[in-house]
Scaffold this active site. Structure first.
Site, short mmCIF file in Angstrom:
data_model
loop_
_atom_site.label_atom_id
_atom_site.label_comp_id
_atom_site.label_asym_id
_atom_site.label_seq_id
_atom_site.Cartn_x
_atom_site.Cartn_y
_atom_site.Cartn_z
N ASP A 18 0.84 -1.21 0.00
CA ASP A 18 0.00 0.00 0.00
C ASP A 18 0.87 1.25 0.00
O ASP A 18 1.99 1.24 0.53
CB ASP A 18 -0.90 -0.03 1.26
CG ASP A 18 -2.05 0.95 1.14
OD1 ASP A 18 -2.27 1.50 0.05
OD2 ASP A 18 -2.75 1.16 2.16
N GLY A 21 0.19 5.46 -4.36
CA GLY A 21 -0.42 6.74 -4.72
C GLY A 21 0.14 7.88 -3.88
O GLY A 21 0.52 8.93 -4.41
N TRP A 23 2.96 7.98 -2.28
CA TRP A 23 4.37 8.18 -2.59
C TRP A 23 4.49 9.13 -3.79
O TRP A 23 5.27 10.09 -3.77
CB TRP A 23 5.04 6.84 -2.90
CG TRP A 23 6.49 6.98 -3.20
CD1 TRP A 23 7.53 6.98 -2.31
CD2 TRP A 23 7.07 7.18 -4.51
NE1 TRP A 23 8.71 7.17 -2.97
CE2 TRP A 23 8.47 7.29 -4.32
CE3 TRP A 23 6.56 7.27 -5.79
CZ2 TRP A 23 9.34 7.48 -5.37
CZ3 TRP A 23 7.44 7.46 -6.85
CH2 TRP A 23 8.82 7.56 -6.63
N ASN A 66 -10.30 -3.07 -6.59
CA ASN A 66 -9.48 -2.17 -7.41
C ASN A 66 -10.06 -1.91 -8.80
O ASN A 66 -9.71 -0.92 -9.46
CB ASN A 66 -8.04 -2.70 -7.57
CG ASN A 66 -7.16 -2.49 -6.35
OD1 ASN A 66 -6.16 -3.16 -6.15
ND2 ASN A 66 -7.54 -1.53 -5.49
N ARG A 186 1.83 -5.02 6.16
CA ARG A 186 1.12 -3.98 5.40
C ARG A 186 1.92 -2.69 5.48
O ARG A 186 2.28 -2.24 6.58
CB ARG A 186 -0.29 -3.75 5.92
CG ARG A 186 -1.01 -2.68 5.07
CD ARG A 186 -2.46 -2.52 5.36
NE ARG A 186 -3.06 -1.62 4.37
CZ ARG A 186 -4.30 -1.66 3.94
NH1 ARG A 186 -5.13 -2.56 4.42
NH2 ARG A 186 -4.75 -0.82 3.04
N ARG A 192 -5.40 -2.12 8.61
CA ARG A 192 -6.56 -2.88 8.14
C ARG A 192 -6.11 -4.08 7.34
O ARG A 192 -5.01 -4.10 6.79
CB ARG A 192 -7.42 -1.98 7.23
CG ARG A 192 -8.22 -0.94 7.97
CD ARG A 192 -9.05 -0.07 7.05
NE ARG A 192 -8.24 1.01 6.52
CZ ARG A 192 -7.99 1.22 5.23
NH1 ARG A 192 -8.48 0.43 4.32
NH2 ARG A 192 -7.25 2.24 4.85
N SER A 194 -8.24 -5.29 4.83
CA SER A 194 -8.77 -4.98 3.50
C SER A 194 -9.08 -6.21 2.65
O SER A 194 -8.70 -6.26 1.47
CB SER A 194 -7.80 -4.06 2.75
OG SER A 194 -7.66 -2.85 3.45
N GLU A 205 1.33 -13.54 12.36
CA GLU A 205 1.79 -12.33 13.04
C GLU A 205 1.59 -11.17 12.08
O GLU A 205 1.69 -11.33 10.87
CB GLU A 205 3.26 -12.45 13.41
CG GLU A 205 3.45 -13.46 14.53
CD GLU A 205 4.88 -13.47 15.05
OE1 GLU A 205 5.51 -12.39 15.11
OE2 GLU A 205 5.34 -14.55 15.40
#
Ligand code: FPP
Length: 217
Positions: A18, A21, A23, A66, A186, A192, A194, A205
Site C-alpha cells: 500500500d 499513490g 508516494w 481495485n 502492510r 486494516r 482490506s 503475526e
C-alpha cells in the site's frame, strides 16, 4: 541480510503493498508513477525473499475492489503487471521460483492473462519458492466461492456435510495451497486487512509499517 536470523524465518510471508499513490503525490508525480515505482519494489522483494529462503511469498497486487479505480489507473496497473511478467520470466526460472495466482483471473484482460498463464506454465515445475500474485482477489469472495463449491458437491450427494471441518474447508481454498501465512506485512500505516487472506492469516503475526510500498526494503 546479515541482520536477519536465518534460523527464525517465517515460512510464508504475505504483503499488502500500500502507499504507491501517496508516494507519487508527495513528490508531485501522477499516481501511476507510484505504481511503476511500486513494481520495482516487487522485483526487489521477490529477490530478497528468495535469497532469504522463504518458501512462499503472496502479494496483494490487485483486489476485486481495485476494478472501481479510474480506468486509466486500472490500465496502468495491468500494463505494469504485464511488463513485470515479461521482464521477470527468465529471472523467475533462473531462481527456481514458481508463479501462481489466486483470485478471479478470468476478469483480467485477455492479453495479461495470456502472458500470465504462459509464465505459470513455464515455472510450474519449480520449487525453490512459490510467488503467488493475488489478482482480482478478495478474501470474502474466495471463502464464498469455496462454500458454494462445497454446497454444490453436498447437494449432488458427492460430499457428506458432516465431513466439512476447518481442515477440509482450508483444503479447497486456493490461497491455502501454499499453507497458512506466518507473517502479514502492510505498508503505508493503514491498520486494516482490506479483504486480503482472511482464512490463511488466522494465526499470522501482523507487521504494520509507515513506510510506503515504493520505499519498502
Ligand atoms: C496500493 O497503492 C497498491 C496497489 C493498488 C496495487 C499494488 C501494485 C503494484 C505494486 C504495482 C504492480 C504490481 C506488480 C505485481 C508488478 P495505492 O494506490 O492504494 O496507494 P495509496 O493508498 O497511497 O493511494
Amino acid at each position: 541480510m546479515s541482520l536477519v536470523d536465518l534460523r527464525a524465518l517465517p515460512r510464508h510471508v504475505a504483503i499488502i503493498m500500500d502507499g504507491n499513490g501517496r508516494w507519487a503525490q508527495r513528490q508531485g508525480f501522477l499516481r501511476t508513477l507510484g505504481h511503476r515505482e511500486g513494481s520495482e519494489s516487487v522485483r526487489r522483494i521477490v529477490r530478497a525473499s528468495r535469497r532469504l529462503g522463504l518458501d512462499a511469498l503472496t502479494l496483494y497486487a490487485f483486489s476485486e475492489q481495485n476494478w472501481e479505480r479510474p480506468q486509466l489507473e486500472v490500465d496502468a496497473l495491468m500494463h505494469l503487471l504485464e511488463d513485470f511478467l515479461v521482464s521477470e520470466r527468465d529471472e523467475l526460472i533462473a531462481r527456481g521460483i514458481r508463479l501462481r495466482t489466486i483470485g478471479r483471473r478470468h476478469r483480467l484482460p485477455a492479453r495479461v492473462r495470456g502472458v500470465l498463464e504462459a509464465v505459470m506454465r513455464d515455472t510450474e515445475h519449480l520449487d525453490r519458492m512459490t510467488l503467488t500474485l493475488a489478482l482480482s482477489y478478495g478474501g470474502q469472495e474466495e471463502i464464498a466461492d469455496a462454500a458454494r463449491e462445497i454446497a454444490r458437491q453436498a447437494a449432488a450427494g458427492a460430499l457428506d456435510p458432516e465431513r466439512v471441518d476447518v481442515r477440509s474447508f482450508g483444503n479447497v481454498l486456493p490461497s491455502m495451497e501454499v499453507g497458512p501465512v506466518d507473517l502479514l506485512v502492510r505498508t503505508s500505516g493503514e491498520l486494516r486487512i482490506s479483504n486480503f487472506l482472511l482464512w490463511a492469516t488466522a494465526y499470522a503475526e501482523l507487521h504494520f509499517t509507515d513506510r510506503l510500498w515504493p520505499e519498502f526494503t
